[in-house]
Design an enzyme around this catalytic site. Structure first.
Site, PDB file in Angstrom:
ATOM      1  N   HIS A   1       0.687  -1.273  -0.161  1.00 37.02           N
ATOM      2  CA  HIS A   1       0.090  -0.110   0.061  1.00 37.02           C
ATOM      3  C   HIS A   1       0.882   1.325   0.167  1.00 37.02           C
ATOM      4  O   HIS A   1       0.848   2.137   1.039  1.00 37.02           O
ATOM      5  CB  HIS A   1      -0.759   0.211   1.204  1.00 37.02           C
ATOM      6  CG  HIS A   1      -1.717  -1.336   1.275  1.00 37.02           C
ATOM      7  ND1 HIS A   1      -2.835  -1.337   0.055  1.00 37.02           N
ATOM      8  CD2 HIS A   1      -1.836  -2.138   1.983  1.00 37.02           C
ATOM      9  CE1 HIS A   1      -3.623  -2.583   0.533  1.00 37.02           C
ATOM     10  NE2 HIS A   1      -3.021  -2.841   1.873  1.00 37.02           N
TER      11      HIS A   1
ATOM     12  N   ASP B   1      -6.270   1.807   4.042  1.00 36.26           N
ATOM     13  CA  ASP B   1      -5.202   1.331   3.350  1.00 36.26           C
ATOM     14  C   ASP B   1      -4.339   2.070   2.153  1.00 36.26           C
ATOM     15  O   ASP B   1      -3.213   2.159   2.137  1.00 36.26           O
ATOM     16  CB  ASP B   1      -4.956  -0.419   3.167  1.00 36.26           C
ATOM     17  CG  ASP B   1      -4.636  -0.817   4.616  1.00 36.26           C
ATOM     18  OD1 ASP B   1      -4.048  -0.351   5.445  1.00 36.26           O
ATOM     19  OD2 ASP B   1      -5.079  -2.097   4.554  1.00 36.26           O
TER      20      ASP B   1
END
Length: 372
Positions: free
Chosen positions: A96, A270
């Site tokens: 991420h 995220d």
């Protein structure tokens, strides 16, 4: 190949990169697996189970990182872990990177080969390693939202299911992918009024075909989003642009039009979050309130059910772990373009187009590095 499995160190993260069954599969192919002591404890997996599967136990994360050619984790490496990475070492985990420039900078500097679960693709255009966690997060989003609606937790005191003679709560789900579909499954199952919104007519058709009249589908156009969000008791943010920062769908102005005590659950956190007022939280302190609206923005939601999540994730990741171990990273990525799509950072270069665009790096086509 020597595979390392360190204990996760992100707060309240109890998943583990490999299960004993996965370790057994790797060892059966002639690979060595080094597991940090206690790595599986949070998921209910004892050290003895790893030893029985063929693993060697290490006393510290330093020992694991020093020994391993391939590191298999769950969550993005924390600063201390990033300092342990070395040139040519392979890291296989969720990354991420788009909303996390500090991590990206450290991974580039490390010289490691960093492959992100969330951008590995399939022949069908899906994200097979993200899918099991999306399924879990989608289902958890409703139970987390339902709990946050309780008055003692700052919510407006609405029971999503309603009771005879009292209308159910309204759930609006922004995004009709894996997260949204699984959120709709739980929300409709408990009897809530459910609206799923997306910009893809085909995605909405899939929701309608699966749930029928139990779930309303609405195009995610600006005015319609505002109308449904303003009247919702629970809003689930479930949007994803693979590798890129999540688009912002609910601004501060719309927040002020919502019902006091309504709840936002941002599963997109995220990737930076899809609500303007979102910021990452933890399972230990999952919510905060802005303008009377409860925000639940836990950045590792599936970590709250680590046993289920660990086994579900391993079902998906193990074939790719074995490819990397059997063939080496360069040959594996050369032969499998879908695994190659997971390459985000390689030996000091950013190799995912959306990550490079989000963070201002020059993009390098991973195919050229593999060929070289």
């Amino acid at each position: 190949m020597r595979i390392g499995v360190p204990k996760e160190v992100k707060p309240h993260e109890n998943r583990v990169g490999l299960t004993p069954a996965s370790v057994h599969e790797a060892c059966a192919r002639g690979h060595e697996v080094v597991v940090e002591r206690g790595a599986g404890a949070g998921a209910g997996v004892a050290d003895e189970a790893y030893v029985a599967a063929g693993a060697r136990l290490a006393g510290t994360a330093d020992e694991v990182f020093a020994a391993a050619e391939l590191i298999v984790k769950v969550k993005e490496p924390q600063p201390d872990e990033r300092r342990r990475l070395r040139p040519g070492q392979v890291l296989f985990t969720f990354l991420h990177l788009a909303p996390d420039p500090a991590q990206a900078q450290d991974l580039v500097a490390s010289g490691a080969v960093c492959i992100a679960y969330e951008t590995v693709t399939s022949a069908h255009g899906t994200l097979p390693l993200l899918a099991p966690m999306s399924e879990i997060a989608g289902r958890m989003s409703i139970q987390a939202g339902a709990a946050s609606l309780e008055r003692a937790r700052g919510g407006c005191g609405v029971l999503l299911s309603g009771v005879p003679g009292v209308a159910p709560g309204k759930v609006v789900i922004l995004g009709a992918g894996n997260v949204g579909s699984n959120a709709a499954y739980i929300a409709s199952g408990i009897g809530a009024e459910v609206v799923v919104m997306d910009r893809s007519p085909e995605a909405l058709r899939r929701i309608a075909a699966r749930y029928g009249a139990q779930v309303k589908t609405v195009m995610a156009l600006g005015d319609l989003v505002a109308e449904h969000v303003a009247s919702a008791h629970l809003v689930v943010g479930a949007v994803l642009v693979p590798g890129a920062r999540a688009p912002r769908l609910v601004g501060r102005d719309l927040l002020r039009r919502m019902k006091r005590g309504a709840v936002l659950v941002d599963v997109s956190i995220d990737q930076g979050g899809c609500f303007e007022t979102s910021r990452p939280t933890t399972h230990g302190d999952p919510t905060y309130v802005v303008d009377g609206i409860v925000h639940y923005c836990v950045a590792n939601m599936p970590g709250g059910v680590p046993r289920t999540s660990t086994f579900a994730l391993n079902n998906a990741t193990l074939p790719y772990v074995l490819e990397l171990a059997d063939q080496g990273w360069k040959a594996a990525l050369a032969r499998n373009p879908h695994l190659r799509a997971g390459l985000n950072v390689c030996e000091g270069r950013v190799t995912h187009r959306e990550v490079a665009a989000a963070l201002g790096y020059a993009y390098v086509d991973p195919a050229t590095l593999v060929a070289g």
